[in-house]
Design a protein around this motif. Structure first.
Motif, PDB file in Angstrom:
ATOM      1  N   GLU A   7     -32.669 -74.202  39.274  1.00  0.00           N
ATOM      2  CA  GLU A   7     -33.503 -73.013  39.023  1.00  0.00           C
ATOM      3  C   GLU A   7     -34.044 -72.419  40.328  1.00  0.00           C
ATOM      4  O   GLU A   7     -34.090 -71.207  40.507  1.00  0.00           O
ATOM      5  CB  GLU A   7     -34.662 -73.381  38.093  1.00  0.00           C
ATOM      6  N   LEU A   8     -34.457 -73.317  41.220  1.00  0.00           N
ATOM      7  CA  LEU A   8     -34.997 -72.855  42.508  1.00  0.00           C
ATOM      8  C   LEU A   8     -33.933 -72.126  43.324  1.00  0.00           C
ATOM      9  O   LEU A   8     -34.208 -71.102  43.946  1.00  0.00           O
ATOM     10  CB  LEU A   8     -35.561 -74.035  43.311  1.00  0.00           C
ATOM     11  N   GLU A  13     -31.686 -67.127  45.436  1.00  0.00           N
ATOM     12  CA  GLU A  13     -30.555 -66.175  45.456  1.00  0.00           C
ATOM     13  C   GLU A  13     -31.012 -64.778  45.028  1.00  0.00           C
ATOM     14  O   GLU A  13     -30.627 -63.770  45.609  1.00  0.00           O
ATOM     15  CB  GLU A  13     -29.428 -66.663  44.526  1.00  0.00           C
ATOM     16  N   SER A  14     -31.858 -64.744  43.974  1.00  0.00           N
ATOM     17  CA  SER A  14     -32.309 -63.447  43.462  1.00  0.00           C
ATOM     18  C   SER A  14     -33.263 -62.740  44.434  1.00  0.00           C
ATOM     19  O   SER A  14     -33.430 -61.526  44.376  1.00  0.00           O
ATOM     20  CB  SER A  14     -32.970 -63.600  42.095  1.00  0.00           C
ATOM     21  N   ASN A  15     -33.913 -63.518  45.315  1.00  0.00           N
ATOM     22  CA  ASN A  15     -34.853 -62.915  46.283  1.00  0.00           C
ATOM     23  C   ASN A  15     -34.340 -63.006  47.718  1.00  0.00           C
ATOM     24  O   ASN A  15     -35.130 -62.897  48.664  1.00  0.00           O
ATOM     25  CB  ASN A  15     -36.211 -63.619  46.198  1.00  0.00           C
ATOM     26  N   LYS A  16     -33.016 -63.235  47.850  1.00  0.00           N
ATOM     27  CA  LYS A  16     -32.473 -63.490  49.192  1.00  0.00           C
ATOM     28  C   LYS A  16     -32.696 -62.321  50.154  1.00  0.00           C
ATOM     29  O   LYS A  16     -33.014 -62.518  51.325  1.00  0.00           O
ATOM     30  CB  LYS A  16     -30.971 -63.811  49.099  1.00  0.00           C
ATOM     31  N   VAL A  20     -34.458 -62.921  53.736  1.00  0.00           N
ATOM     32  CA  VAL A  20     -33.730 -62.637  54.984  1.00  0.00           C
ATOM     33  C   VAL A  20     -34.474 -61.593  55.821  1.00  0.00           C
ATOM     34  O   VAL A  20     -34.562 -61.699  57.043  1.00  0.00           O
ATOM     35  CB  VAL A  20     -32.269 -62.187  54.679  1.00  0.00           C
ATOM     36  N   LYS A  21     -35.057 -60.613  55.123  1.00  0.00           N
ATOM     37  CA  LYS A  21     -35.819 -59.554  55.808  1.00  0.00           C
ATOM     38  C   LYS A  21     -37.004 -60.154  56.589  1.00  0.00           C
ATOM     39  O   LYS A  21     -37.269 -59.780  57.731  1.00  0.00           O
ATOM     40  CB  LYS A  21     -36.336 -58.573  54.754  1.00  0.00           C
ATOM     41  N   GLN A  35     -46.629 -64.491  41.483  1.00  0.00           N
ATOM     42  CA  GLN A  35     -46.255 -63.555  40.431  1.00  0.00           C
ATOM     43  C   GLN A  35     -44.739 -63.459  40.271  1.00  0.00           C
ATOM     44  O   GLN A  35     -44.211 -63.437  39.160  1.00  0.00           O
ATOM     45  CB  GLN A  35     -46.859 -62.176  40.753  1.00  0.00           C
ATOM     46  N   SER A  36     -44.025 -63.444  41.425  1.00  0.00           N
ATOM     47  CA  SER A  36     -42.560 -63.336  41.372  1.00  0.00           C
ATOM     48  C   SER A  36     -41.942 -64.608  40.773  1.00  0.00           C
ATOM     49  O   SER A  36     -40.934 -64.549  40.072  1.00  0.00           O
ATOM     50  CB  SER A  36     -41.991 -63.060  42.769  1.00  0.00           C
TER      51      SER A  36
END
Length: 463
Positions: A7-8, A13-16, A20-21, A35-36
């Motif tokens: 899950e982690l 992956e969904s917030n990559k 990276v930014k 919250q995210s």
């Protein structure tokens, strides 16, 4: 636990893009909003609140598996249920993640701390790794190969930077006769970087997110007490007061400021916005506005400085709204502090040296004038302070430094602070038949340091 890891990884992956930014900006840590996590999975959010250490370990492991290395996670926006006062921390909070707010009272030096040590057995040359989790440095109990029990040779050790802060409750959260409570906070890694250290100097207001740990108290006999002390191992520390250098002004705000500056009635506007509930006193309010903007510190040819801060004294009858004005200025000024003559000592206004049990030596505790550096300190009932305490202010008001020479502490602290003081006349009220100068009961050495002295009379009328 494998489910948690999967899950982690999905969450990362969904917030990559966002991660990276942040890494590209050269940060050693990434901010993850609670919250995210909650929006992505309720299960993950529950694990974070119930077993934060396990969650963070797995998160780091998942990052490494996805080729994101040497990055720490810093949590932000914890739910309201985790925000608690220092006095409300109890044993059931141990091991849980909480968020506290307060003022930094003490901060130790940043010093290296061993986290991991590798030993070599002199008999069979086996390598033994020992994690250093306690305060006491641990050596191996025995060699796993040959059974040897002592005289191991240390080959290498991993060090991280660590610092201890003492956080005290903010005075506005207290009620009645409560005394502010304190708690120790341990910071490490990128939370003690020089840039961050500037934000955690004594007097700064901070929000700490971290995990509550228990610390055994050693008795004089060497044994451990059944009572434990509490501390917070910080995961993130968020400064609540931005330093003036870091204040970001948006383009709209800049336009607004320039628009205000070009107005013809800007002085009247400033006068009206200072303590609007107090009627009149236009001249005094203009002086206060100028004090808030402050002058420029000038360096002379011979290397000496002349101060740029205005000092104002209000002397007046009781009930002419002196305290109201002082309270208002302390609440709106950058780093404003409000102190009252009777309840303040020279040490409390300037600085004091206290015995530090943690560093087993002496350490400095800053007083109001040092905490309000580049701000304003409002001193009410100045005439009720003792002469010895008042004399401590002389150096701070003219030289703008505070020099301490006590025990083995020799230090000069900066106190570029404007002073706004209020006092009553000698007999409590002004006598209309006497000279005003003879009724101000303050030593000339202190009066000379005030640039503006205002007399506020409350003249009774027959009607």
């Amino acid at each position: 636990m494998e489910d948690l890891l999967i899950e982690l990884k999905e969450f990362i992956e969904s917030n990559k893009k966002e991660i990276v930014k942040q890494i590209k900006k050269g940060k050693k840590s990434i901010s993850i909003s609670f919250q995210s996590i909650l929006e992505f999975s309720h299960k993950l959010a529950d694990v974070l609140l119930e077993k934060p250490e396990e969650f963070l370990d797995f998160f780091n492991f998942a990052l490494e598996e996805l080729d994101i290395k040497n990055v720490k996670i810093r949590l932000v926006d914890l739910p309201k249920s985790q925000e608690i006062k220092i006095r409300e921390i109890r044993s059931h909070h141990i091991g849980k993640i909480v968020c506290i707010e307060g003022i930094v009272r003490q901060s130790s030096d940043v010093r290296p701390q061993v986290t991991n040590a590798i030993f070599e057995c002199p008999s069979c040359s086996a390598k033994i790794t020992v994690l250093q989790l306690d305060k006491k440095f641990r050596e191996p109990n025995r060699c796993p190969q040959c059974g040897r029990k002592k005289n191991f040779k240390i080959i290498s050790k991993e060090l991280i930077d660590a610092q201890r802060l003492v956080i005290e409750e903010s005075p506005e959260t207290l009620s009645g006769g409560e005394q502010p409570r304190r708690i120790s906070v341990f910071l490490k890694d990128d939370l003690v970087e020089p840039k961050m250290e500037e934000k955690t100097t004594p007097g700064s207001r901070v929000k700490v997110i971290g995990i509550i740990k228990e610390v055994p108290i050693p008795l004089k006999s060497g044994a451990l007490s059944t009572r434990y002390d509490l501390m917070i191992e910080a995961n993130n520390i968020i400064p609540l007061e931005e330093s003036l250098e870091e204040l970001e002004i948006s383009e709209e705000e800049e336009e607004e400021i320039k628009e205000l500056a070009s107005r013809k009635d800007i002085y009247e506007l400033l006068i009206k916005s200072i303590a609007p509930s107090v009627y009149g006193y236009d001249e005094i309010k203009l002086a206060l506005a100028l004090q808030l903007f402050s002058g420029v510190r000038k360096r002379k040819v011979d290397g000496t400085y002349s101060r740029g801060d205005l000092h104002i004294l209000l002397v007046g009858d009781p009930g002419v709204a002196k305290s109201v004005i002082l309270k208002f200025i302390a609440s709106i000024a950058y780093r404003g502090r409000y102190v009252v003559g009777r309840g303040a000592t020279g040490a409390g206004i300037t600085a004091t040296v206290v015995k530090d049990e943690f560093l087993s030596g002496w350490s400095l505790e800053a007083g109001a004038m040092v905490l309000a550096n580049k701000g304003i300190v409002c001193i009410d009932e100045l005439e009720k302070m003792s002469d010895a305490d008042r004399s401590a202010m002389h150096e701070a008001m003219e030289q703008q430094t505070i020099t301490i020479s006590k025990a083995n502490v020799q230090a000069t602290l900066r106190a570029e602070t404007s002073v706004l003081a209020a006092a009553n006349p000698k007999l409590g009220r002004f006598d209309p038949y006497q000279q005003i100068s003879s009724q101000i009961d303050l030593p000339p050495t202190l009066l000379n340091r005030f640039d503006l002295i205002f007399v506020m009379k409350d003249t009774p009328e027959r009607a």
